[in-house]
Design a protein around this motif. Structure first.
Motif, PDB file in Angstrom:
ATOM      1  N   VAL A 326       0.846  -1.190   0.000  1.00 24.52           N
ATOM      2  CA  VAL A 326       0.000   0.000   0.000  1.00 24.52           C
ATOM      3  C   VAL A 326       0.879   1.237   0.000  1.00 24.52           C
ATOM      4  CG1 VAL A 326      -1.769   1.281   1.258  1.00 24.52           C
ATOM      5  CG2 VAL A 326      -1.818  -1.229   1.211  1.00 24.52           C
ATOM      6  N   LYS A 327       0.564   2.189  -0.894  1.00 22.94           N
ATOM      7  CA  LYS A 327       1.330   3.427  -0.946  1.00 22.94           C
ATOM      8  C   LYS A 327       0.905   4.336   0.204  1.00 22.94           C
ATOM      9  CE  LYS A 327       2.248   3.470  -5.928  1.00 22.94           C
ATOM     10  NZ  LYS A 327       2.139   4.240  -7.184  1.00 22.94           N
ATOM     11  N   LEU A 328       1.905   4.790   0.980  1.00 20.79           N
ATOM     12  CA  LEU A 328       1.621   5.604   2.156  1.00 20.79           C
ATOM     13  C   LEU A 328       2.078   7.046   1.992  1.00 20.79           C
ATOM     14  CD1 LEU A 328       2.816   3.061   4.879  1.00 20.79           C
ATOM     15  CD2 LEU A 328       0.498   3.412   4.019  1.00 20.79           C
ATOM     16  N   GLY A 329       2.784   7.357   0.940  1.00 19.86           N
ATOM     17  CA  GLY A 329       3.284   8.701   0.739  1.00 19.86           C
ATOM     18  C   GLY A 329       4.493   8.686  -0.172  1.00 19.86           C
ATOM     19  N   MET A 330       5.277   9.735  -0.101  1.00 21.11           N
ATOM     20  CA  MET A 330       6.486   9.856  -0.917  1.00 21.11           C
ATOM     21  C   MET A 330       7.672  10.131  -0.011  1.00 21.11           C
ATOM     22  SD  MET A 330       5.564   9.453  -4.102  1.00 21.11           S
ATOM     23  CE  MET A 330       6.872  10.198  -5.080  1.00 21.11           C
ATOM     24  N   ALA A 331       8.846   9.653  -0.436  1.00 17.71           N
ATOM     25  CA  ALA A 331      10.074   9.872   0.319  1.00 17.71           C
ATOM     26  C   ALA A 331      11.156  10.375  -0.631  1.00 17.71           C
ATOM     27  CB  ALA A 331      10.533   8.590   1.004  1.00 17.71           C
ATOM     28  N   ARG A 332      11.977  11.266  -0.106  1.00 14.74           N
ATOM     29  CA  ARG A 332      13.129  11.749  -0.882  1.00 14.74           C
ATOM     30  C   ARG A 332      14.356  10.985  -0.421  1.00 14.74           C
ATOM     31  NH1 ARG A 332      14.559  17.834  -0.114  1.00 14.74           N
ATOM     32  NH2 ARG A 332      15.419  16.992   1.817  1.00 14.74           N
ATOM     33  N   VAL A 333      15.096  10.411  -1.387  1.00 15.00           N
ATOM     34  CA  VAL A 333      16.312   9.669  -1.077  1.00 15.00           C
ATOM     35  C   VAL A 333      17.499  10.411  -1.671  1.00 15.00           C
ATOM     36  CG1 VAL A 333      15.142   7.450  -0.918  1.00 15.00           C
ATOM     37  CG2 VAL A 333      16.044   8.197  -3.120  1.00 15.00           C
ATOM     38  N   ASN A 334      18.670  10.194  -1.089  1.00 12.85           N
ATOM     39  CA  ASN A 334      19.881  10.874  -1.535  1.00 12.85           C
ATOM     40  C   ASN A 334      21.063   9.915  -1.452  1.00 12.85           C
ATOM     41  OD1 ASN A 334      22.516  12.471  -0.517  1.00 12.85           O
ATOM     42  ND2 ASN A 334      21.371  13.761  -1.943  1.00 12.85           N
ATOM     43  N   GLY A 335      21.970  10.029  -2.423  1.00 12.01           N
ATOM     44  CA  GLY A 335      23.166   9.201  -2.424  1.00 12.01           C
ATOM     45  C   GLY A 335      23.881   9.303  -3.754  1.00 12.01           C
ATOM     46  N   PRO A 336      24.905   8.472  -3.991  1.00 10.53           N
ATOM     47  CA  PRO A 336      25.588   8.456  -5.287  1.00 10.53           C
ATOM     48  C   PRO A 336      24.591   8.180  -6.404  1.00 10.53           C
ATOM     49  CG  PRO A 336      26.790   7.169  -3.662  1.00 10.53           C
ATOM     50  CD  PRO A 336      25.481   7.502  -3.045  1.00 10.53           C
ATOM     51  N   SER A 337      24.749   8.873  -7.532  1.00  6.93           N
ATOM     52  CA  SER A 337      23.752   8.784  -8.605  1.00  6.93           C
ATOM     53  C   SER A 337      23.546   7.356  -9.096  1.00  6.93           C
ATOM     54  CB  SER A 337      24.165   9.681  -9.779  1.00  6.93           C
ATOM     55  OG  SER A 337      25.451   9.317 -10.267  1.00  6.93           O
ATOM     56  N   SER A 338      24.623   6.544  -9.155  1.00  5.19           N
ATOM     57  CA  SER A 338      24.464   5.168  -9.631  1.00  5.19           C
ATOM     58  C   SER A 338      23.631   4.342  -8.664  1.00  5.19           C
ATOM     59  CB  SER A 338      25.832   4.513  -9.830  1.00  5.19           C
ATOM     60  OG  SER A 338      26.563   4.483  -8.617  1.00  5.19           O
ATOM     61  N   ALA A 339      23.735   4.637  -7.347  1.00  2.18           N
ATOM     62  CA  ALA A 339      22.940   3.906  -6.363  1.00  2.18           C
ATOM     63  C   ALA A 339      21.510   4.422  -6.329  1.00  2.18           C
ATOM     64  CB  ALA A 339      23.578   4.017  -4.978  1.00  2.18           C
ATOM     65  N   VAL A 340      21.348   5.750  -6.414  1.00  2.00           N
ATOM     66  CA  VAL A 340      19.995   6.334  -6.388  1.00  2.00           C
ATOM     67  C   VAL A 340      19.165   5.833  -7.571  1.00  2.00           C
ATOM     68  CG1 VAL A 340      18.720   8.511  -6.637  1.00  2.00           C
ATOM     69  CG2 VAL A 340      20.635   8.366  -5.054  1.00  2.00           C
ATOM     70  N   SER A 341      19.812   5.620  -8.717  1.00  4.51           N
ATOM     71  CA  SER A 341      19.069   5.148  -9.893  1.00  4.51           C
ATOM     72  C   SER A 341      18.456   3.763  -9.678  1.00  4.51           C
ATOM     73  CB  SER A 341      19.989   5.117 -11.115  1.00  4.51           C
ATOM     74  OG  SER A 341      21.020   4.153 -10.951  1.00  4.51           O
ATOM     75  N   LEU A 342      18.981   2.998  -8.706  1.00  4.32           N
ATOM     76  CA  LEU A 342      18.450   1.663  -8.437  1.00  4.32           C
ATOM     77  C   LEU A 342      17.223   1.689  -7.535  1.00  4.32           C
ATOM     78  CD1 LEU A 342      21.813  -0.210  -7.707  1.00  4.32           C
ATOM     79  CD2 LEU A 342      20.548  -0.159  -9.866  1.00  4.32           C
ATOM     80  N   VAL A 343      17.007   2.799  -6.816  1.00  5.65           N
ATOM     81  CA  VAL A 343      15.926   2.847  -5.833  1.00  5.65           C
ATOM     82  C   VAL A 343      14.580   2.978  -6.536  1.00  5.65           C
ATOM     83  CG1 VAL A 343      14.981   4.079  -3.852  1.00  5.65           C
ATOM     84  CG2 VAL A 343      17.459   3.878  -4.117  1.00  5.65           C
ATOM     85  N   GLN A 344      13.660   2.064  -6.250  1.00  5.98           N
ATOM     86  CA  GLN A 344      12.312   2.088  -6.818  1.00  5.98           C
ATOM     87  C   GLN A 344      11.272   2.529  -5.800  1.00  5.98           C
ATOM     88  OE1 GLN A 344      11.598   1.349 -10.151  1.00  5.98           O
ATOM     89  NE2 GLN A 344      13.835   1.433 -10.291  1.00  5.98           N
ATOM     90  N   ALA A 345      11.558   2.328  -4.520  1.00  5.25           N
ATOM     91  CA  ALA A 345      10.591   2.667  -3.474  1.00  5.25           C
ATOM     92  C   ALA A 345      11.312   2.703  -2.138  1.00  5.25           C
ATOM     93  CB  ALA A 345       9.442   1.655  -3.441  1.00  5.25           C
ATOM     94  N   VAL A 346      10.600   3.163  -1.122  1.00  2.00           N
ATOM     95  CA  VAL A 346      11.079   3.114   0.261  1.00  2.00           C
ATOM     96  C   VAL A 346      10.103   2.258   1.054  1.00  2.00           C
ATOM     97  CG1 VAL A 346      11.355   4.436   2.388  1.00  2.00           C
ATOM     98  CG2 VAL A 346      12.352   5.282   0.267  1.00  2.00           C
ATOM     99  N   ALA A 347      10.618   1.217   1.697  1.00  2.00           N
ATOM    100  CA  ALA A 347       9.772   0.332   2.498  1.00  2.00           C
ATOM    101  C   ALA A 347       9.638   0.897   3.904  1.00  2.00           C
ATOM    102  CB  ALA A 347      10.365  -1.072   2.548  1.00  2.00           C
ATOM    103  N   GLN A 348       8.409   0.936   4.402  1.00  2.00           N
ATOM    104  CA  GLN A 348       8.170   1.390   5.772  1.00  2.00           C
ATOM    105  C   GLN A 348       7.970   0.174   6.671  1.00  2.00           C
ATOM    106  OE1 GLN A 348       5.384   4.688   6.807  1.00  2.00           O
ATOM    107  NE2 GLN A 348       4.360   3.151   8.069  1.00  2.00           N
ATOM    108  N   LEU A 349       8.790   0.101   7.708  1.00  2.00           N
ATOM    109  CA  LEU A 349       8.676  -0.967   8.691  1.00  2.00           C
ATOM    110  C   LEU A 349       8.203  -0.343   9.998  1.00  2.00           C
ATOM    111  CD1 LEU A 349      11.407  -1.512   6.825  1.00  2.00           C
ATOM    112  CD2 LEU A 349      11.594  -3.503   8.274  1.00  2.00           C
ATOM    113  N   GLU A 350       7.207  -0.937  10.596  1.00  2.00           N
ATOM    114  CA  GLU A 350       6.688  -0.456  11.880  1.00  2.00           C
ATOM    115  C   GLU A 350       7.177  -1.369  12.995  1.00  2.00           C
ATOM    116  OE1 GLU A 350       2.498  -0.150  11.758  1.00  2.00           O
ATOM    117  OE2 GLU A 350       2.461   1.421  10.235  1.00  2.00           O
ATOM    118  N   THR A 351       7.676  -0.762  14.042  1.00  2.00           N
ATOM    119  CA  THR A 351       8.088  -1.516  15.213  1.00  2.00           C
ATOM    120  C   THR A 351       7.666  -0.752  16.459  1.00  2.00           C
ATOM    121  OG1 THR A 351       9.956  -2.591  16.301  1.00  2.00           O
ATOM    122  CG2 THR A 351      10.377  -0.442  15.328  1.00  2.00           C
ATOM    123  N   HIS A 352       7.752  -1.384  17.601  1.00  2.00           N
ATOM    124  CA  HIS A 352       7.319  -0.757  18.849  1.00  2.00           C
ATOM    125  C   HIS A 352       8.418  -0.895  19.895  1.00  2.00           C
ATOM    126  CE1 HIS A 352       3.501  -1.444  16.756  1.00  2.00           C
ATOM    127  NE2 HIS A 352       3.010  -0.451  17.508  1.00  2.00           N
TER     128      HIS A 352
END
Length: 390
Positions: A326-352
């Motif tokens: 389920v899409k929960l929003g948008m996230a901005r990622v930052n890093g080396p351009s070759s690594a950033v190009s691989l990112v398709q999404a950000v996974a949200q993990l919930e813990t307590h």
């Protein structure tokens, strides 16, 4: 058998022998260039092992140009950024990976890969025995801010280090690697206490600000302890890197945190946090390389500093809940351009924490929907969040 039949049989056998001799002479004349086997330091018996380490090539794009990286295991050993001899960067990387594998199949091992100059004033190349692995492209030294010799030596060193790891050995064995002589010292800078990390009386990094309940000197002591332990466990120069972890600039050796760069560290140093982290990482990496070289190992560090100039960039990707998609929003990622190009999404993990405080963790991944295991993209951090009303 009659004398006539015996004579015929003997004659036929002689004819076959003469034909075989003639065929052998023809083969030798047709293949005059067959070279004798190359004698490598690694014994040929190593090639009989079930699985030799293998070099592989990967594409990456920088400034719209497809380039190539060569890996052995998880270690990057060669990065081609310019064409040479009518070969594009990815083609050069592919050819180098194939030649490394041929050399390994012929018995090459750790320490057999060297940087040499073919002739005075000629190009610098990496070789294994008499096998050429790759030559340095004319524009590559300028791209990496060093000399041809520096690039070639870095490539040869990286290949050897990756093979030492794959074969389960270390440079200079059986001579053990001595403890790394690191020391934390107190200093006063602009009237404030500072912590200085020193290797063989040479300053490695200077910590100007306290953090949490620790003073600058205490922080330098912690870095010294962590770094000594990491090197004693086999960490090498190329294991050190600057990274972004949950929006914080850090310096790591492998997966071990060495130090976090606080905003106050950066302000007092007059740099951005990411730039200061890269400076510290480079200095620590050089100290480790010098330590291996001083121990008399067969792998020598480059004569000059070698740093890729790959730019950092930002990118917005969707936040996806783990296992639900389920899409929960948008996230901005930052890093080396070759690594950033691989990112398709950000996974949200919930813990307590203690059953009543909910903590959300965000992990950059290379897939659009998280599975049971996360395909995490290393060297990329989450630097911002944006909500979407669904």
């Amino acid at each position: 058998m009659s004398l006539t039949r015996k004579a015929l049989a003997v004659g036929a056998a002689l004819a076959l022998c003469l034909a075989a001799v003639g065929l052998g002479s023809m083969v030798r004349m047709a293949l005059p260039g067959l070279a004798p086997p190359v004698a490598y330091a690694q014994q040929a018996t190593a090639t009989t092992q079930a699985a030799l380490p293998q070099a592989r090539v990967e594409k990456f794009t920088n400034e719209g140009v497809v380039r190539g990286k060569v890996f052995i295991g998880t270690r990057e050993v060669i990065r081609c950024v310019w064409p040479s001899a009518e070969l594009e960067p990815f083609e050069r990387a592919s050819l180098a990976a194939g030649r490394i594998n041929l050399a390994l199949g012929a018995g090459a091992g750790p320490g057999d890969f060297q940087a040499v100059q073919q002739q005075a004033g000629g190009p610098w190349i990496v070789v294994a025995g008499d096998r050429v692995i790759i030559s340095v492209a004319p524009k590559e030294p300028a791209a990496y801010g060093t000399t041809e010799q520096g690039v070639a030596q870095r490539w040869a060193t990286s290949i050897n280090n990756a093979l030492y790891e794959a074969f389960g050995t270390k440079p200079g064995q059986p001579k053990p690697l001595p403890p790394m002589p690191l020391e934390a010292r107190k200093a006063v800078v602009n009237g404030n206490e500072a912590g200085v990390l020193v290797y063989n009386n040479n300053e490695v990094l200077r910590i100007l600000a306290p953090a949490a309940s620790m003073g600058a000197y205490d922080r330098a002591n912690i870095v010294a302890d962590r770094l000594r332990k990491a090197v004693s466990e086999g960490a090498m120069a190329q294991d050190v890197r600057a990274a972004d972890v949950y929006g914080m600039s850090v310096v790591q050796v492998g997966e071990t945190l060495l130090i976090t760069v606080d905003d106050e560290d950066a302000r007092r140093a007059g740099k951005e946090p990411q730039a200061l982290a890269r400076t510290w990482a480079s200095s620590i990496s050089n100290a480790i390389a010098a330590h291996y070289a001083s121990a008399g190992g067969s792998v020598q560090p480059p004569t000059e500093e070698w740093q890729p100039t790959e730019p950092y960039e930002d990118k917005w990707v969707p936040i996806i809940s783990v296992l639900e998609g389920v899409k929960l929003g948008m996230a901005r990622v930052n890093g080396p351009s070759s690594a950033v190009s691989l990112v398709q999404a950000v996974a949200q993990l919930e813990t307590h924490w203690k059953d009543y405080v909910e903590i959300d963790l965000y992990v950059p991944i290379s897939t659009k929907v998280p599975g049971k295991t996360l395909d995490r993209v290393k060297a990329v951090g989450v630097t911002g969040l944006g909500d979407i009303k669904l």
